[in-house]
Motif scaffolding. Structure first.
Motif, PDB file in Angstrom:
ATOM      1  N   LYS A  36      16.902  44.429 -69.751  1.00 38.03           N
ATOM      2  CA  LYS A  36      16.445  45.592 -68.994  1.00 38.03           C
ATOM      3  C   LYS A  36      17.587  46.277 -68.252  1.00 38.03           C
ATOM      4  CE  LYS A  36      14.943  43.192 -64.829  1.00 38.03           C
ATOM      5  NZ  LYS A  36      13.829  42.877 -63.984  1.00 38.03           N
ATOM      6  N   ASN A  37      18.673  45.593 -68.017  1.00 40.80           N
ATOM      7  CA  ASN A  37      19.805  46.212 -67.336  1.00 40.80           C
ATOM      8  C   ASN A  37      20.719  46.968 -68.281  1.00 40.80           C
ATOM      9  OD1 ASN A  37      19.280  45.524 -64.629  1.00 40.80           O
ATOM     10  ND2 ASN A  37      19.883  43.432 -65.084  1.00 40.80           N
ATOM     11  N   ASN A  38      20.575  46.786 -69.572  1.00 38.78           N
ATOM     12  CA  ASN A  38      21.433  47.462 -70.541  1.00 38.78           C
ATOM     13  C   ASN A  38      20.810  48.775 -70.999  1.00 38.78           C
ATOM     14  OD1 ASN A  38      23.771  46.023 -70.676  1.00 38.78           O
ATOM     15  ND2 ASN A  38      22.986  44.547 -72.140  1.00 38.78           N
ATOM     16  N   ASN A  39      20.727  49.718 -70.100  1.00 35.72           N
ATOM     17  CA  ASN A  39      20.302  51.090 -70.374  1.00 35.72           C
ATOM     18  C   ASN A  39      18.853  51.240 -70.787  1.00 35.72           C
ATOM     19  OD1 ASN A  39      22.796  52.154 -69.724  1.00 35.72           O
ATOM     20  ND2 ASN A  39      23.559  51.890 -71.787  1.00 35.72           N
ATOM     21  N   GLU A  40      18.077  50.162 -70.921  1.00 34.33           N
ATOM     22  CA  GLU A  40      16.687  50.320 -71.319  1.00 34.33           C
ATOM     23  C   GLU A  40      15.895  50.997 -70.207  1.00 34.33           C
ATOM     24  OE1 GLU A  40      12.879  47.693 -72.716  1.00 34.33           O
ATOM     25  OE2 GLU A  40      14.861  46.831 -72.890  1.00 34.33           O
ATOM     26  N   TYR A  41      16.121  50.619 -68.967  1.00 30.65           N
ATOM     27  CA  TYR A  41      15.435  51.215 -67.835  1.00 30.65           C
ATOM     28  C   TYR A  41      16.427  52.006 -66.991  1.00 30.65           C
ATOM     29  CZ  TYR A  41      11.842  47.733 -68.838  1.00 30.65           C
ATOM     30  OH  TYR A  41      10.901  46.960 -69.445  1.00 30.65           O
ATOM     31  N   PRO A  42      16.149  53.278 -66.764  1.00 25.14           N
ATOM     32  CA  PRO A  42      16.977  54.005 -65.796  1.00 25.14           C
ATOM     33  C   PRO A  42      16.785  53.397 -64.413  1.00 25.14           C
ATOM     34  CG  PRO A  42      15.636  55.486 -67.114  1.00 25.14           C
ATOM     35  CD  PRO A  42      15.153  54.103 -67.387  1.00 25.14           C
ATOM     36  N   LYS A  43      17.768  53.569 -63.584  1.00 20.49           N
ATOM     37  CA  LYS A  43      17.719  53.054 -62.222  1.00 20.49           C
ATOM     38  C   LYS A  43      17.913  54.219 -61.262  1.00 20.49           C
ATOM     39  CE  LYS A  43      19.486  49.009 -64.313  1.00 20.49           C
ATOM     40  NZ  LYS A  43      18.848  49.425 -65.550  1.00 20.49           N
ATOM     41  N   ILE A  44      17.521  53.999 -60.016  1.00 16.95           N
ATOM     42  CA  ILE A  44      17.631  55.046 -59.014  1.00 16.95           C
ATOM     43  C   ILE A  44      18.340  54.459 -57.799  1.00 16.95           C
ATOM     44  CG2 ILE A  44      15.353  54.549 -58.024  1.00 16.95           C
ATOM     45  CD1 ILE A  44      15.050  57.631 -57.675  1.00 16.95           C
ATOM     46  N   ALA A  45      19.192  55.259 -57.191  1.00 14.87           N
ATOM     47  CA  ALA A  45      19.897  54.848 -55.970  1.00 14.87           C
ATOM     48  C   ALA A  45      19.689  55.942 -54.931  1.00 14.87           C
ATOM     49  CB  ALA A  45      21.381  54.647 -56.246  1.00 14.87           C
ATOM     50  N   TYR A  46      19.396  55.536 -53.709  1.00 21.95           N
ATOM     51  CA  TYR A  46      19.173  56.461 -52.604  1.00 21.95           C
ATOM     52  C   TYR A  46      20.246  56.180 -51.550  1.00 21.95           C
ATOM     53  CZ  TYR A  46      16.869  58.532 -48.528  1.00 21.95           C
ATOM     54  OH  TYR A  46      16.584  59.257 -47.402  1.00 21.95           O
ATOM     55  N   PHE A  47      20.958  57.232 -51.156  1.00 19.57           N
ATOM     56  CA  PHE A  47      22.059  57.104 -50.208  1.00 19.57           C
ATOM     57  C   PHE A  47      21.713  57.778 -48.890  1.00 19.57           C
ATOM     58  CE2 PHE A  47      23.877  56.710 -54.370  1.00 19.57           C
ATOM     59  CZ  PHE A  47      24.878  55.777 -54.238  1.00 19.57           C
ATOM     60  N   THR A  48      22.193  57.198 -47.788  1.00 16.96           N
ATOM     61  CA  THR A  48      22.060  57.824 -46.473  1.00 16.96           C
ATOM     62  C   THR A  48      23.449  57.956 -45.867  1.00 16.96           C
ATOM     63  OG1 THR A  48      21.657  55.659 -45.466  1.00 16.96           O
ATOM     64  CG2 THR A  48      19.726  56.964 -46.027  1.00 16.96           C
ATOM     65  N   LYS A  49      23.588  58.950 -44.994  1.00  8.33           N
ATOM     66  CA  LYS A  49      24.877  59.188 -44.350  1.00  8.33           C
ATOM     67  C   LYS A  49      24.852  58.561 -42.962  1.00  8.33           C
ATOM     68  CE  LYS A  49      28.299  62.748 -44.512  1.00  8.33           C
ATOM     69  NZ  LYS A  49      28.574  64.132 -44.834  1.00  8.33           N
ATOM     70  N   PHE A  50      25.859  57.744 -42.668  1.00  8.85           N
ATOM     71  CA  PHE A  50      25.968  57.058 -41.383  1.00  8.85           C
ATOM     72  C   PHE A  50      27.417  57.129 -40.935  1.00  8.85           C
ATOM     73  CE2 PHE A  50      26.525  53.109 -38.911  1.00  8.85           C
ATOM     74  CZ  PHE A  50      25.608  53.372 -37.902  1.00  8.85           C
ATOM     75  N   ASN A  51      27.661  57.628 -39.731  1.00  5.74           N
ATOM     76  CA  ASN A  51      29.020  57.787 -39.195  1.00  5.74           C
ATOM     77  C   ASN A  51      29.933  58.550 -40.151  1.00  5.74           C
ATOM     78  OD1 ASN A  51      28.406  56.465 -36.809  1.00  5.74           O
ATOM     79  ND2 ASN A  51      29.069  54.464 -37.576  1.00  5.74           N
TER      80      ASN A  51
END
Length: 138
Positions: A36-51
């Motif tokens: 599942k980690n080899n491109n089968e499932y897209p993943k999402i990342a959420y970033f926040t800004k701190f300092n």
């Protein structure tokens, strides 16, 4: 993300600046990680800004024709991947989820940021019918 030594390559699919979201895939050449980690499932990342610096806040796998959520802390991150062209839109709670077309013209990643961890998730199909991906019973 670079701290994961099992991943050889990340491929950014989409950068959604207004939500600080990146849709990506990951690949391992030596097969050290599961399929599942080899491109089968897209993943999402959420970033926040701190300092004044960007920090990875939440990640999730956008599973095929299902939903997934990171429900630790606020905001809650909901996502999934649709594989059928019959799916027109996804509603999380009362809000239409944002849809990202993948480069293979088959998959579309949907995501939604919410302050509510008890959201219902519904898919609307061509012709007006609907399917529950997550229904809350009261």
């Amino acid at each position: 993300m670079n701290d994961n030594l099992d991943i050889d390559e990340y491929k950014i699919v989409e950068i959604v600046k207004e939500d600080n979201v990146i849709i990506f895939t990951a690949h391992s050449k030596n097969g050290a990680i599961n399929k599942k980690n080899n491109n089968e499932y897209p993943k999402i990342a959420y970033f926040t800004k701190f300092n004044g610096e960007w920090h990875l806040s939440k990640t999730g796998e956008c599973l095929m024709d299902k939903w997934n959520a990171n429900l630790v802390g606020e905001s809650y991150l909901w996502c999934g991947t649709l594989t059928g062209t019959r799916h027109e839109k996804v509603i999380v709670g009362d809000t239409e989820a944002k849809m990202i077309e993948m480069n293979d013209d088959v998959k579309r990643v949907w995501y939604h940021l919410s302050e509510n961890n008890k959201e219902e998730v519904k898919v609307f199909l061509e012709g007006g019918s609907e399917e529950w991906l997550k229904e809350i019973k009261y």
